[in-house]
Design an enzyme around this catalytic site. Structure first.
Site, PDB file in Angstrom:
ATOM      1  N   GLY A 170       0.935  -1.073  -0.076  1.00 26.16           N
ATOM      2  CA  GLY A 170      -0.105   0.003  -0.044  1.00 26.16           C
ATOM      3  C   GLY A 170       0.704   1.273   0.024  1.00 26.16           C
ATOM      4  O   GLY A 170       2.024   1.237  -0.194  1.00 26.16           O
ATOM      5  N   GLY A 203       0.773   5.467   1.385  1.00 24.23           N
ATOM      6  CA  GLY A 203       0.123   6.572   2.320  1.00 24.23           C
ATOM      7  C   GLY A 203       0.922   7.658   2.502  1.00 24.23           C
ATOM      8  O   GLY A 203       1.955   7.916   1.782  1.00 24.23           O
ATOM      9  N   GLY A 204       0.440   8.590   3.366  1.00 23.63           N
ATOM     10  CA  GLY A 204       1.239   9.871   3.484  1.00 23.63           C
ATOM     11  C   GLY A 204       2.609   9.809   4.055  1.00 23.63           C
ATOM     12  O   GLY A 204       3.307  10.605   3.405  1.00 23.63           O
ATOM     13  N   MET A 205       3.115   8.715   4.706  1.00 20.51           N
ATOM     14  CA  MET A 205       4.145   8.719   5.179  1.00 20.51           C
ATOM     15  C   MET A 205       5.200   7.916   4.308  1.00 20.51           C
ATOM     16  O   MET A 205       6.488   8.292   4.020  1.00 20.51           O
ATOM     17  CB  MET A 205       4.197   8.240   6.515  1.00 20.51           C
ATOM     18  CG  MET A 205       3.734   8.751   7.635  1.00 20.51           C
ATOM     19  SD  MET A 205       4.099   7.909   9.222  1.00 20.51           S
ATOM     20  CE  MET A 205       2.439   7.741   9.684  1.00 20.51           C
ATOM     21  N   GLY A 206       4.605   7.079   3.449  1.00 23.95           N
ATOM     22  CA  GLY A 206       5.671   6.552   2.275  1.00 23.95           C
ATOM     23  C   GLY A 206       4.880   5.065   1.959  1.00 23.95           C
ATOM     24  O   GLY A 206       3.622   5.107   1.889  1.00 23.95           O
ATOM     25  N   LYS A 251       8.234  -0.395   5.541  1.00 24.85           N
ATOM     26  CA  LYS A 251       7.877   1.009   4.984  1.00 24.85           C
ATOM     27  C   LYS A 251       8.927   2.063   4.544  1.00 24.85           C
ATOM     28  O   LYS A 251       9.911   2.223   5.451  1.00 24.85           O
ATOM     29  CB  LYS A 251       6.945   1.614   6.328  1.00 24.85           C
ATOM     30  CG  LYS A 251       6.515   3.187   5.828  1.00 24.85           C
ATOM     31  CD  LYS A 251       5.616   3.535   6.697  1.00 24.85           C
ATOM     32  CE  LYS A 251       4.278   2.989   6.649  1.00 24.85           C
ATOM     33  NZ  LYS A 251       3.179   3.517   7.674  1.00 24.85           N
ATOM     34  N   ASP A 294      -1.188   7.574  16.811  1.00 23.78           N
ATOM     35  CA  ASP A 294      -2.124   7.510  15.418  1.00 23.78           C
ATOM     36  C   ASP A 294      -2.897   6.280  15.926  1.00 23.78           C
ATOM     37  O   ASP A 294      -3.211   5.558  14.779  1.00 23.78           O
ATOM     38  CB  ASP A 294      -1.430   7.311  14.448  1.00 23.78           C
ATOM     39  CG  ASP A 294      -2.313   7.761  13.136  1.00 23.78           C
ATOM     40  OD1 ASP A 294      -3.622   8.084  13.572  1.00 23.78           O
ATOM     41  OD2 ASP A 294      -2.060   7.426  11.936  1.00 23.78           O
TER      42      ASP A 294
END
Length: 777
Positions: free
Chosen positions: A22, A24-27, A54, A148
């Protein structure tokens, strides 16, 4: 999962990257295998050698302050040890591409489990609470704050709930705060102090912990749905809705969701309160604490990963330039979305045990988890082994895909390990035309403007937003999907409610389903006498739903109260039988659409022979409108009902009825170029199939087909019948709706040359403005 992209690294440290999990915002998150863990050094793997790696995005990796915080956080995260946290395996905080590797947990996320199977019963909730509290204790014990914690950061596995994505939250949060002045996190589960950018401590995680438990108990987010600003306002200023929370857990959840951190309990006291709760320990029946349907999913997913991953480790080499027939840009689904989960391959579905039937997934909230009956445990053990065997079939499909034989499809949802990403695309072979047609969108509606809309397809009801190519929320539960895929979709003026109809099956009665998009509640109105068809409408205030049906040639419209399903009235259409000139037979008029008009005062039934009008509040004839207005020229096949006009689709054009006038309808013909020498013959099949009223009912848009010659059409007229725009004739338009506020229209298309359907918002010139991915199972 999807193949590695051409620019993706093939190795990071001691890990060989196999697939994308997947983004996302971080990597980007990759499924990887430890080459040091393989006995022969070739990358052959067991489940214990797998990792989720990640890779941090360049915008973060180029920030020195981020790298310093990242290194500090990772060093602490390495020390986290506990049965309910995913262990950090390795990291590189100084290299050109920083990355973090944790053990791979193949189970579904808590978010996905609740959305698919419903709220957890109280015993399961208690076990979950105890496991999450233990996880937070391990995280806080080394000086970390998760920051989070949310349902998609909790994975369900045979060894209990697993908390992931700790170790980089503070580093990324601080970097985002420095650059934008806003704290990074998930608004739906963020603490008030984090929402306003204050310093957070372990008590912030307790607030998120309470929100996660509330979601699991009710299926609702603690502060509703909506955009980030609205959610953050509620988090800071409003109280959560605790309706449906079991009494035994209400005090704990209430205390954790206190606005003031000083009013929240200490984690030690939470652990003390949960003393005596049996924790999941990975024993002989490791999923006993879970609801039946969720346990089945956990065992299935674990077995499949156990068999599939070693094969991928050997076969997932990707050429440097991998061709992409149709590149797809995936978007990150927000936490308040209800992502769509890919369905299991057909081979796996056929092996599913009987206890996972749809009728049992709709479990009462207070129903306990499964008993510890030895025979039941034995059966589940056999089921686990069976899924492992069947998963080898899945492995073969994945191998073919990895070597280029099968193209992946795009889909939305939340992946088990990639908590920030959309659901990985399910793997499927190229569809033939018949199979592909089964995936098309049945209907769509704009929701209070043209920037948000809902679709109805084989995956149920999904919500989309402008700027995001994939669905941001899946409204329907998995067991509702097959119930509501063959009906129209309707909404209220403000877009707060949507409704669809289900047919009668062996498991369910015919019913109207009304979903409140704000509260995530569903109302079900049973239809004891409903046949195979029917037409829906909602009153502007959402309090009444209308259902028109043609039963035994007696068209009837009924009104039901949404809140409790009570029938308010039922009226028969007073139309007389009419002779069909093409067959010389007599038949009674049929309903082709229902709706309200004049601010909700009128109930209108569009007929194939005209229109019928009543007082919407009583079902009685309206004093200012004739009950029946018939038209003898053409049979209508469908209609769009607006506040003033009714646009009915006739074979060779559109009939426009004005509800403020007693005149006959205005006939708006199709353009002459569609009328070739044989076009007026019924045998050619020239038909308007969809019609919509848009931009304050000043524009009429229609779509349809002409089988001789074979082509489609999409046309917009003004009220005088002047053609304003024409669409792409190479697309088959399977659904059509128009924005009530402007010139945009929403269509779903089926391109015969590509065998791929899609959703598009078109501008006033009927040119594409934005394209969206059709949800996949």
């Amino acid at each position: 999962m999807e193949p590695l992209h051409p620019d993706d690294p093939r190795e990071l440290g001691r890990f060989r990257l196999l697939r994308r999990v997947g983004e996302g915002g971080m990597g980007v998150v990759f499924l990887a295998v430890s080459t040091e863990g393989a006995a022969d050094g070739t990358g052959s793997a067991t489940g214990d050698d797998l990792a989720a790696v990640k890779a941090i995005r360049p915008e973060f990796s180029g920030d020195r302050e981020f790298r310093a915080r990242f290194a500090s956080e990772v060093e602490l995260a390495r020390r986290v040890r506990g049965p309910y946290t995913a262990r950090v395996l390795d990291a590189d905080t100084e290299g050109r591409k920083p990355w973090l590797a944790t053990e791979y947990v193949p189970g579904p996320s808590l978010h996905q489990a609740v959305r698919d199977s419903g709220p957890f019963p109280e015993p399961s909730l208690l076990a979950l609470a105890a496991g999450l509290a233990e996880a937070l204790n391990a995280i806080h014990g080394v000086g970390l704050v998760h920051r989070d914690l949310k349902p998609s950061n909790v994975l369900l596995s045979p060894r209990g709930p697993q908390v992931i994505d700790f170790g980089i939250a503070r580093a990324t949060d601080a970097t985002a705060l420095t650059r934008t002045g806003q704290a990074l996190g998930t608004p739906a589960y963020m603490s008030p102090e984090q929402a306003v950018g204050s310093v957070v401590d372990p008590r912030s995680d307790l607030f998120s912990f309470g929100g996660v438990l509330l979601f699991t108990a009710t299926g609702r987010q603690p502060f509703g749905t909506g955009n980030a600003h609205a959610l953050l306002y509620r988090v800071v200023n409003e109280e959560p809705d605790l309706t449906g929370v079991p009494e035994g857990l209400r005090p704990l959840i209430t205390a954790c969701l206190a606005k003031n951190p000083d009013d929240r309990p200490e984690l030690a006291s939470v652990l003390a309160d949960l003393t005596g709760t049996k924790l999941p320990r990975g024993d002989e029946d490791p999923t006993e604490w879970l609801p039946e349907a969720v346990a089945t999913k956990v065992l299935h997913t674990t077995a499949a990963a156990t068999e599939v991953a070693p094969t991928l480790a050997v076969t997932s080499e990707v050429p440097a330039e991998e061709p992409a027939e149709e590149p797809v840009q995936e978007e990150t689904a927000p936490e308040d979305a209800a992502p769509e989960e890919p369905s299991a391959p057909a081979e796996l579905a056929e092996e599913a045990p009987s206890e996972a039937s749809p009728s049992e997934t709709d479990r009462a909230p207070d129903q306990a988890p499964r008993s510890r009956d030895p025979e039941a445990s034995s059966s589940r053990a056999l089921w686990f082994l069976g899924t492992a065997t069947v998963a080898m079939v899945t492995a073969l499909a994945l191998v073919i895909n990895a070597t280029g034989g099968i193209a992946p499809q795009a889909g939305a949802g939340d992946n088990s390990q990639a908590s920030e990403s959309n659901q990985p695309a399910p793997f499927a072979p190229e569809l033939d035309e018949a199979e592909a047609r089964g995936r098309e969108v049945a209907d769509s509606v704009f929701l209070d403007g043209a920037d948000r809309f809902a679709t109805l397809s084989g995956t149920g009801v999904n919500i989309f937003e402008a700027g995001k190519t994939s669905a941001v929320e899946q409204v329907t539960d998995s067991y509702e999907v097959s119930l509501s895929s063959s009906t129209e979709l309707v909404t209220t003026l403000d877009g707060s409610l949507v409704a669809a109809r289900s047919n009668k099956t062996t498991l369910h009665e015919a019913a109207i389903h009304v979903w409140d998009l704000e509260s995530s509640e569903r109302h079900v109105i049973e239809l004891p006498d409903a046949g195979g068809g029917g037409y829906l409408a909602l009153s502007p205030d959402g309090e009444t739903v209308y259902f028109g049906e043609n039963v035994e040639e007696e068209p009837t419209v009924s009104a039901y109260r949404v809140s409790d399903g009570e029938e308010l009235y039922s009226v028969e259409v007073p139309a007389e039988p009419r002779t069909d000139d093409s067959t010389d037979t007599s038949r009674r008029a049929s309903i082709v659409a229902v709706g309200t008009a004049q601010g909700g005062d009128l109930l209108v039934a569009a007929l194939d022979t005209g229109i019928a009008v009543w007082d919407a509040a009583t079902g009685e004839p309206h004093p200012s409108h004739p009950e029946l207005r018939e038209w003898r020229a053409d049979f209508a096949s469908t209609a769009a009902i607006g506040d003033r006009y009714v646009a009915a689709a006739a074979p060779l054009g559109v009939l426009l009825w004005d509800l403020t006038s007693d005149e006959d309808p205005k006939a708006i013909p199709l353009p002459e170029e569609l009328m070739d020498t044989d076009a007026r013959s019924a045998s050619t099949g020239l038909r308007v199939q969809n019609v919509a009223l848009g931009n304050s009912e000043t524009r009429i848009t229609a779509s349809g087909q002409n089988r001789s010659p074979s082509r489609s059409f999409l046309i917009t007229w003004d009220l005088e019948g002047e053609v304003l725009a024409e669409g792409d004739p190479r697309q088959e338009y399977t659904s059509l709706t128009a924005s009530p506020d402007d010139n945009r229209v929403l269509v779903s298309t089926y391109a015969l040359n590509k065998k791929r359907d899609q959703i598009m918002i078109l501008g006033g010139n009927l040119e594409p403005v934005e394209t969206f991915h059709v949800p996949r199972r």
